[in-house]
Design an enzyme around this catalytic site. Structure first.
Site, PDB file in Angstrom:
ATOM      1  CB  CYS A   1      -1.202  -0.143   1.155  1.00  0.00           C
ATOM      2  SG  CYS A   1      -2.088   1.868   1.789  1.00  0.00           S
TER       3      CYS A   1
ATOM      4  CB  CYS B   1       0.171   1.879   4.010  1.00  0.00           C
ATOM      5  SG  CYS B   1      -1.458   1.238   4.029  1.00  0.00           S
TER       6      CYS B   1
END
Length: 111
Positions: free
Chosen positions: A36, A39
């Site tokens: 991600c 993230c």
């Protein structure tokens, strides 16, 4: 400052321990994934925020390694930040949103 949580029992122990022994302590979790991009952007921001607030404990959960935890709390997108107090979910921020994350932590933890 930020501790990794690897399995559901460890997660339950943290949340339960907070309520049983110190109901005023907030546990804030970062649900993330290695693949991600947002993230990875939020990771150093979460670490910095964790260093500023003594009134909360900060944890990370890799949703690919601990799918049972993500399922138990209903995580559907990454990153998701969830604050727990007294064994209850009290606040949540979904997405790579620095301002809302900082506001959430400020509202539930003491500096």
């Amino acid at each position: 400052m930020v501790q990794s949580v690897k399995d559901l029992q460890e997660f339950k122990d943290i949340v339960t321990r907070r309520s049983r022994f110190n109901g005023d302590t907030v546990a804030i979790f970062d649900f993330w994934a290695t693949w991600c991009g947002p993230c990875r952007i939020m990771d150093p921001i979460f670490e910095t925020i964790a260093g500023r607030f003594e009134g909360a404990k900060f944890y990370k959960v890799d949703v690919d390694e601990a799918t049972d935890i993500a399922e138990a709390v209903g995580v559907r997108a990454m990153p998701t930040f969830i604050a727990f107090k007294s064994d209850q979910k009290i606040k949540e921020v979904v997405g790579a949103k620095t301002g809302p994350l900082e506001a959430m932590v400020e509202s539930v933890a003491t500096a």
